[in-house]
Motif scaffolding. Structure first.
Motif, mmCIF file in Angstrom:
data_model
loop_
_atom_site.group_PDB
_atom_site.id
_atom_site.type_symbol
_atom_site.label_atom_id
_atom_site.label_comp_id
_atom_site.label_asym_id
_atom_site.label_seq_id
_atom_site.Cartn_x
_atom_site.Cartn_y
_atom_site.Cartn_z
ATOM 1 N N MET A 197 0.833 -1.212 0.000
ATOM 2 C CA MET A 197 0.000 0.000 0.000
ATOM 3 C C MET A 197 0.859 1.250 0.000
ATOM 4 N N TYR A 200 -0.843 5.363 -4.138
ATOM 5 C CA TYR A 200 -2.023 4.993 -4.915
ATOM 6 C C TYR A 200 -2.090 5.909 -6.130
ATOM 7 N N CYS A 202 -3.977 7.671 -8.952
ATOM 8 C CA CYS A 202 -5.338 8.069 -9.304
ATOM 9 C C CYS A 202 -5.658 7.549 -10.702
ATOM 10 N N PRO A 203 -6.729 6.788 -10.861
ATOM 11 C CA PRO A 203 -7.026 6.210 -12.172
ATOM 12 C C PRO A 203 -7.418 7.283 -13.174
ATOM 13 N N CYS A 204 -7.738 8.462 -12.650
ATOM 14 C CA CYS A 204 -8.203 9.533 -13.512
ATOM 15 C C CYS A 204 -7.035 10.335 -14.091
ATOM 16 N N CYS A 205 -6.136 10.813 -13.203
ATOM 17 C CA CYS A 205 -5.064 11.659 -13.704
ATOM 18 C C CYS A 205 -3.677 11.036 -13.543
ATOM 19 N N GLU A 207 -1.919 10.782 -10.929
ATOM 20 C CA GLU A 207 -1.169 11.346 -9.808
ATOM 21 C C GLU A 207 -1.055 10.297 -8.689
ATOM 22 N N SER A 209 -0.671 9.355 -4.954
ATOM 23 C CA SER A 209 -0.791 9.922 -3.611
ATOM 24 C C SER A 209 -0.258 8.907 -2.624
ATOM 25 N N ASN A 210 0.433 9.389 -1.622
ATOM 26 C CA ASN A 210 0.897 8.488 -0.591
ATOM 27 C C ASN A 210 -0.181 8.379 0.469
ATOM 28 N N VAL A 211 -1.105 7.439 0.215
ATOM 29 C CA VAL A 211 -2.266 7.303 1.077
ATOM 30 C C VAL A 211 -1.834 7.047 2.519
ATOM 31 N N PHE A 212 -0.875 6.176 2.689
ATOM 32 C CA PHE A 212 -0.387 5.880 4.035
ATOM 33 C C PHE A 212 1.081 6.290 4.130
ATOM 34 N N SER A 213 1.427 7.467 3.681
ATOM 35 C CA SER A 213 2.813 7.945 3.599
ATOM 36 C C SER A 213 3.679 6.922 2.850
ATOM 37 N N VAL A 234 -0.999 0.536 -3.969
ATOM 38 C CA VAL A 234 -2.373 0.052 -3.955
ATOM 39 C C VAL A 234 -2.785 -0.153 -5.408
ATOM 40 N N THR A 236 -5.814 -1.158 -7.701
ATOM 41 C CA THR A 236 -7.259 -1.424 -7.688
ATOM 42 C C THR A 236 -7.619 -2.642 -8.534
ATOM 43 N N VAL A 239 -7.080 -5.520 -6.284
ATOM 44 C CA VAL A 239 -8.135 -5.571 -5.280
ATOM 45 C C VAL A 239 -9.391 -6.205 -5.871
ATOM 46 N N CYS B 237 -6.567 16.025 -8.954
ATOM 47 C CA CYS B 237 -7.683 16.306 -9.855
ATOM 48 C C CYS B 237 -9.039 16.331 -9.161
ATOM 49 N N ILE B 243 -10.781 2.812 -4.159
ATOM 50 C CA ILE B 243 -9.585 1.988 -3.983
ATOM 51 C C ILE B 243 -9.999 0.557 -3.691
ATOM 52 N N LYS B 245 -12.893 -1.647 -4.088
ATOM 53 C CA LYS B 245 -14.186 -1.677 -4.769
ATOM 54 C C LYS B 245 -15.219 -2.506 -4.010
ATOM 55 N N PRO B 270 -5.698 10.997 2.715
ATOM 56 C CA PRO B 270 -4.351 10.672 3.193
ATOM 57 C C PRO B 270 -3.983 11.458 4.451
#
Lengths: 279, 308
Positions: A197, A200, A202-205, A207, A209-213, A234, A236, A239, B237, B243, B245, B270
């Motif tokens: 993890m 993560y 972003c499926p859109c852009c 980018e 992100s460090n969801v859990f640092s 992460v 998806t 998952v 964005c 994440i 589903k 986050p």
């Protein structure tokens, strides 16, 4: 020593390597890492035979992840027949308390000694047969289940090793340290540390992100002199694949191969195999 | 109050003695002292006498201690890492936001206590006073007790909580020894209910079904279900994506199936994890986050259900 020849050692005589997957904290992806490890080991050679044992008695997730939810275990004259996640080719044997529950909502509320007896049965009464690798998925923490495992596996100690899974945040790393001190206390060689993890996308852009640092795992490995096996973001797709619970004989392995995680895990597997040769 | 109770005089709450044989039926069992496995066990006589089936002698003591606590709420989750401790801490902070509300948090996760880190008090020590162990205070009206303060063992009975409006109990994942013990101890003095936490994917929901089954088995009221890590808002964005589903309908569908109240869904931010690592209140730090709004709505619902 009389310890050397027990029902467990007899049963596991033809199991070459036993890898225990540990994590201090829950929900860091132990089961998903165990699942991926098993699938990668199967794919590592055309003849590889792999077993996966889920000793998380109160929260078994392995059946769902392999899409064999709802399957039952059969009794044969030579012990329990594990559920084969890959169907008739029988290269991936699964065993979990989940297969023994009648209903998926049933809870297992057991104290130590009963868990201990169940784990012993999983090791001694299941017809594991010849396996190149047996992956053992454990519950979070270092608890009854872990002590039972170590006790029952004492006779095959030379074939044991462990992989520690963590997420990057402080809370999880603290628990991973406890895991590490457990392995040292019971003299269990650690093949390396996996950071799960870690970010993560972003499926859109796109980018990340460090969801859990991030980076905590590599740092901990460096400090403790462990091999850092790699980090997994992460994913998806993974998952959904593991959560979907779809049945499909050859489906799972080939679908797994298409996920971004599969590529990253190949590196991790190489690290694990190298560590194994060194030890 | 009873000041001289020494912890050593209270028998171990775990029903299996450490020297018990492998198939020990448990000292509370009907078969205690009578099963085949009991032959040769040192405790056989004690078990067979029936003394072990009597209520734990520390129960009245606990009941007395707990009589000054108005509401006792368990926070449960089947699976680990779904945000139980984070939720417990935020719920604690939200209750304590009202100066007149005394809140306590008890962390019984013996293997991985995270409450001290999340609340930023990991280095604190518990003080022993004549009326029991004094919990650690995060602020004037918020007391915390965790096994993390005193590894390796703790005894909830001996904590001098004083007058509390709410006591939140953070539990380890699963349905295990710790749960049995806490239920056994607190049932006598009344548990107001349990809040279940899950994440949206089926693997986590499976564990929640087991947890609901556990609550029903032991007779604890389920206050409701919270779906955590439900969707992720990209800081770049601002689009929301899933994440984890909800392949089988998520927490909402599960709540419907099992007849449990759905308290709400908290998106993944986050900054929540970061706040937890630094031990600060997320609700105070980021009042504009959608997660804060979701948390506050859930807390209101819990208060409503408890009629407070």
């Amino acid at each position: 020593m009389s310890l050397q020849e027990t029902a467990v050692t007899r049963r596991l005589r033809h199991v070459k390597h036993i890898i225990i997957v540990l994590a201090g904290k829950g929900g860091v992806g132990k089961s998903s890492v165990s699942t991926q490890l098993a699938m990668n080991l199967v794919a590592s050679s055309p003849t590889a035979k792999v077993g996966i044992l889920d000793v998380d008695l109160t929260g078994p997730s392995i059946p769902r992840m392999f899409g064999v939810d709802g399957k039952g275990v059969h009794q044969s004259s030579d012990g329990w027949v594990p559920v084969y996640a890959d169907g008739p080719s029988a290269k991936l044997a699964c065993m979990s308390v989940g297969f023994l529950l009648k209903n998926k909502g049933d809870s297992v509320v057991w104290r130590g000694p009963k868990k201990n007896a169940m784990i012993r049965q999983f090791l001694s009464d299941v017809r594991w047969g010849t396996l190149d690798y047996l992956v053992i998925d454990t519950p979070p923490g270092t608890s009854d289940e872990h002590l039972s495992l170590m006790e029952h596996l004492a006779g095959v100690h030379s074939r044991l090793s462990a992989v520690i899974v963590t997420t990057p945040q402080a809370v999880a790393l603290m628990d991973a340290m406890k895991c590490l001190s457990f392995t040292r206390a019971v003299n269990l060689p650690v093949l390396g540390l996996i950071e799960n993890m870690s970010g993560y996308a972003c499926p859109c852009c796109g980018e990340v992100s460090n969801v859990f640092s991030t980076g905590g795992g590599a740092e901990m490995a460096r400090k403790e002199g462990l091999r850092f096996l790699g980090s997994l973001p992460v994913d998806t797709e993974l998952v959904s694949l593991l959560d979907g619970g779809q049945e499909g004989e050859l489906g799972l392995l080939s679908r797994y191969d298409k996920t971004p995680s599969a590529k990253l895990f190949k590196e991790i597997l190489n690290g694990i195999l190298e560590s194994m040769q060194d030890s | 109050m009873i000041a001289v109770q020494s912890p050593a005089s209270v028998p171990d709450p775990r029903t299996i003695p450490s020297n018990a044989p492998e198939h020990c039926p448990g000292t509370e069992s009907e078969l205690a002292g009578k099963s085949d496995a009991c032959a040769g066990c040192e405790n056989q006589e004690t078990c067979a006498s029936g003394a072990t089936k009597l209520p734990d002698p520390s129960l009245p003591f606990i009941k007395k201690r707990m009589s000054s606590v108005k509401r006792k709420i368990l926070v449960l989750s089947g699976k680990g890492g779904v945000g139980k401790s984070t939720f417990t801490a935020q719920l604690g902070w939200a209750f304590a936001a009202d100066d007149s509300t005394q809140t306590g948090i008890m962390d019984v996760d013996i293997c991985g206590p995270s409450i001290p880190t999340i609340l930023g008090i990991a280095s604190e020590q518990v003080h022993s006073s004549s009326s029991g162990w004094s919990p650690v205070y995060v602020q004037d009206n918020m007391a915390v007790m965790s096994v993390g303060f005193m590894l390796p063992s703790s005894r909830d009975a001996d904590v001098d909580w004083g007058d509390l409006d709410y006591l939140l109990v953070d539990t380890p994942p699963g349905t295990s020894d710790e749960h049995l013990s806490i239920v056994q101890y607190l049932k006598e003095s009344g548990i107001d209910g349990a809040v279940l936490i899950t994440t949206p994917q089926e693997v986590a929901l499976q564990d929640v079904r087991r947890e609901i089954d556990f609550c029903r088995k032991v007779g604890i009221r389920v206050i409701g279900l919270v779906e955590n890590m439900s969707g992720f808002v990209c800081p770049n964005c601002k689009n929301e994506s899933q994440i984890f589903k909800p392949s089988t309908g998520g927490g909402k569908q599960l709540a419907k199936e099992t007849g449990v109240e759905f308290l709400g869904a908290v998106p993944l931010d986050p900054r929540i994890g970061m706040s937890a690592d630094y031990g600060v209140s997320f609700l105070d730090e980021y009042p504009d986050s959608p997660a804060t709004t979701a948390y506050l709505d859930i807390i209101d619902k819990i208060k409503d259900i408890l009629h407070d």
